[in-house]
Design an enzyme around this catalytic site. Structure first.
Site, PDB file in Angstrom:
ATOM      1  N   ASP A 119       0.817  -1.217   0.000  1.00  0.00           N
ATOM      2  CA  ASP A 119       0.000   0.000   0.000  1.00  0.00           C
ATOM      3  C   ASP A 119       0.851   1.268   0.000  1.00  0.00           C
ATOM      4  OD1 ASP A 119      -2.353   1.438   0.008  1.00  0.00           O
ATOM      5  OD2 ASP A 119      -2.576   1.374   2.182  1.00  0.00           O
ATOM      6  N   ASN A 141     -11.048  -2.925  -4.775  1.00  0.00           N
ATOM      7  CA  ASN A 141     -10.313  -1.980  -5.618  1.00  0.00           C
ATOM      8  C   ASN A 141     -11.005  -1.693  -6.951  1.00  0.00           C
ATOM      9  OD1 ASN A 141      -7.065  -3.098  -4.402  1.00  0.00           O
ATOM     10  ND2 ASN A 141      -8.187  -1.269  -3.832  1.00  0.00           N
TER      11      ASN A 141
HETATM   12  C1  IPE Z   1      -5.350  -2.610   0.271  1.00  0.00           C
HETATM   13  O1  IPE Z   1      -5.059  -1.277   0.047  1.00  0.00           O
HETATM   14  C2  IPE Z   1      -5.349  -3.369  -1.018  1.00  0.00           C
HETATM   15  C3  IPE Z   1      -4.075  -3.536  -1.675  1.00  0.00           C
HETATM   16  C4  IPE Z   1      -2.924  -3.054  -1.287  1.00  0.00           C
HETATM   17  C5  IPE Z   1      -4.112  -4.319  -2.868  1.00  0.00           C
HETATM   18  P1  IPE Z   1      -6.196  -0.193  -0.170  1.00  0.00           P
HETATM   19  O2  IPE Z   1      -5.493   1.084  -0.453  1.00  0.00           O
HETATM   20  O3  IPE Z   1      -7.174  -0.661  -1.172  1.00  0.00           O
HETATM   21  O4  IPE Z   1      -6.892  -0.189   1.252  1.00  0.00           O
HETATM   22  P2  IPE Z   1      -7.736   0.947   1.974  1.00  0.00           P
HETATM   23  O5  IPE Z   1      -8.758   1.439   1.005  1.00  0.00           O
HETATM   24  O6  IPE Z   1      -6.773   2.021   2.344  1.00  0.00           O
HETATM   25  O7  IPE Z   1      -8.304   0.272   3.170  1.00  0.00           O
HETATM   26  C1  IPE Z   2      -1.760   0.156  -3.263  1.00  0.00           C
HETATM   27  O1  IPE Z   2      -1.496   1.521  -3.346  1.00  0.00           O
HETATM   28  C2  IPE Z   2      -2.022  -0.456  -4.600  1.00  0.00           C
HETATM   29  C3  IPE Z   2      -3.382  -1.004  -4.747  1.00  0.00           C
HETATM   30  C4  IPE Z   2      -4.339  -0.886  -3.886  1.00  0.00           C
HETATM   31  C5  IPE Z   2      -3.649  -1.708  -5.963  1.00  0.00           C
HETATM   32  P1  IPE Z   2      -2.665   2.568  -3.334  1.00  0.00           P
HETATM   33  O2  IPE Z   2      -3.055   2.867  -4.750  1.00  0.00           O
HETATM   34  O3  IPE Z   2      -3.777   2.160  -2.448  1.00  0.00           O
HETATM   35  O4  IPE Z   2      -1.933   3.836  -2.729  1.00  0.00           O
HETATM   36  P2  IPE Z   2      -2.547   4.908  -1.741  1.00  0.00           P
HETATM   37  O5  IPE Z   2      -3.072   4.174  -0.553  1.00  0.00           O
HETATM   38  O6  IPE Z   2      -3.624   5.628  -2.504  1.00  0.00           O
HETATM   39  O7  IPE Z   2      -1.394   5.786  -1.420  1.00  0.00           O
HETATM   40 MG    MG Z   3      -4.117   2.427  -0.463  1.00  0.00          MG
END
Ligand code: IPE
Ligand code: IPE
Ligand code: MG
Length: 239
Positions: A14, A62
Site C-alpha cells: 500500500d 479496488n
Molecule cells: C489494500 O489497500 C489493497 C491492496 C494493497 C491491494 P487499499 O489502499 O485498497 O486499502 P484501503 O482502502 O486504504 O483500506
Molecule cells: C496500493 O497503493 C495499490 C493497490 C491498492 C492496488 P494505493 O493505490 O492504495 O496507494 P494509496 O493508498 O492511494 O497511497
Molecule cells: Mg491504499
C-alpha cells in the site's frame, strides 16, 4: 532470545498513490514504482531465507477505483508477468494466485495461468499473488463449498472442523503467515487474509510501498524474531 526467520511473510502493498502524489506523478507511475518494490522484495526474501511471500496486489474492493486506474493496474500486472517470468523460473519460484481472477481481463488471466503452470514444479520458494482477493469473499465461497458437499451427502456437518474448512479456502495447502507487513502508515487489514492471520505477528511502517527496501524487510524480520508467540498458551509452546 531470537526466534527463527518467518517462514511465510504477507505484505499489503500500500501507498503507491501517495508516493506518486508527492512527486506529482500519475497514480499509474506509483503502481509502476510499486512493481519495482515487489521485485526487490522477492529477492530480499530469498536472501533472508523466507520460503513464502504473499502479496496483496488487488482487492475485491479496488474495483471502486476509476476505470483508468484499474486498467493501468491490469496492464502493469501483464507487464510484470512478462518481465519476471524468466527470473522466477531461473530462481525456482513457484507462483500461486489466490482470489477470484474471473473478472480480470482475459489476456491477463491467460498470462497468469501460464505463469502458474510454468512454475508449478518449482520448489525454491512460493510467491503468492492475491488478485481480486477479499477475505470475506473467500470465507463465504468456502462456506458455500462446504454447504454444497453437505447437501450432496459428501460431508457430515457434524464432522466439520477448522482443518476441513481451511481446505476449502483459497490458501489451501499454504501454511498461515507468520508475519504480516503493512506499509504506508495505515493500521488496518483491508479485508486481507482474515481467517489466516488469527495468530500472525503484525508489523506496520509509515514507509510507502514504492520506498520499501530490503532493509525494511530485514527490520520487520528482526522485530518478528524478538516476539514471543504464545498462541494463547505460555511461552513458545504452540499446543
Ligand atoms: C489494500 O489497500 C489493497 C491492496 C494493497 C491491494 P487499499 O489502499 O485498497 O486499502 P484501503 O482502502 O486504504 O483500506
Ligand atoms: C496500493 O497503493 C495499490 C493497490 C491498492 C492496488 P494505493 O493505490 O492504495 O496507494 P494509496 O493508498 O492511494 O497511497
Ligand atoms: Mg491504499
Amino acid at each position: 532470545m531470537r526466534g527463527p526467520v518467518p517462514r511465510h511473510v504477507a505484505i499489503i502493498m500500500d501507498g503507491n498513490g501517495r508516493w506518486a502524489e508527492k512527486r506529482n506523478l500519475s497514480r499509474a507511475e506509483g503502481h509502476r514504482a510499486g512493481m519495482r518494490a515487489l521485485r526487490r522484495t522477492v529477492e530480499a526474501c530469498r536472501d533472508l531465507g523466507i520460503e513464502i511471500l504473499t502479496v496483496y496486489a488487488f482487492s475485491t474492493e479496488n474495483w471502486k477505483r476509476p476505470r483508468d486506474e484499474v486498467d493501468a493496474l491490469m496492464d502493469l500486472l501483464g507487464e510484470w508477468i512478462h518481465k519476471e517470468q524468466q527470473e522466477l523460473l531461473d530462481n525456482d519460484v513457484q507462483v500461486r494466485v489466490i482470489g477470484f481472477p474471473g473478472p480480470l481481463p482475459p489476456e491477463t488471466r491467460r498470462a497468469l495461468d501460464d505463469l502458474v503452470k510454468a512454475t508449478s514444479r518449482n520448489k525454491g520458494a512460493v510467491l503468492c499473488l492475491a488478485l481480486n482477493y477479499g477475505g470475506r469473499r473467500e470465507i463465504v465461497e468456502a462456506a458455500r463449498r462446504v454447504a454444497e458437499k453437505a447437501a450432496r451427502g459428501l460431508l457430515d456437518p457434524a464432522t466439520l472442523d477448522e482443518k476441513a474448512f481451511e481446505a476449502e479456502l483459497e490458501t489451501a495447502g499454504i501454511p498461515e503467515p507468520d508475519l504480516l507487513i503493512r506499509p504506508s502508515g495505515e493500521m488496518r487489514l483491508s479485508n486481507f487474509l482474515l481467517w489466516q492471520i488469527a495468530y500472525t505477528e503484525l508489523w506496520f511502517t509509515p514507509v510507502l510501498w514504492p520506498d520499501f527496501q530490503p532493509e525494511h524487510l530485514a527490520e520487520a524480520v528482526e522485530a518478528y524474531r524478538s516476539r514471543d508467540r504464545r498462541y494463547g498458551g505460555l511461552h513458545e509452546d504452540k499446543d
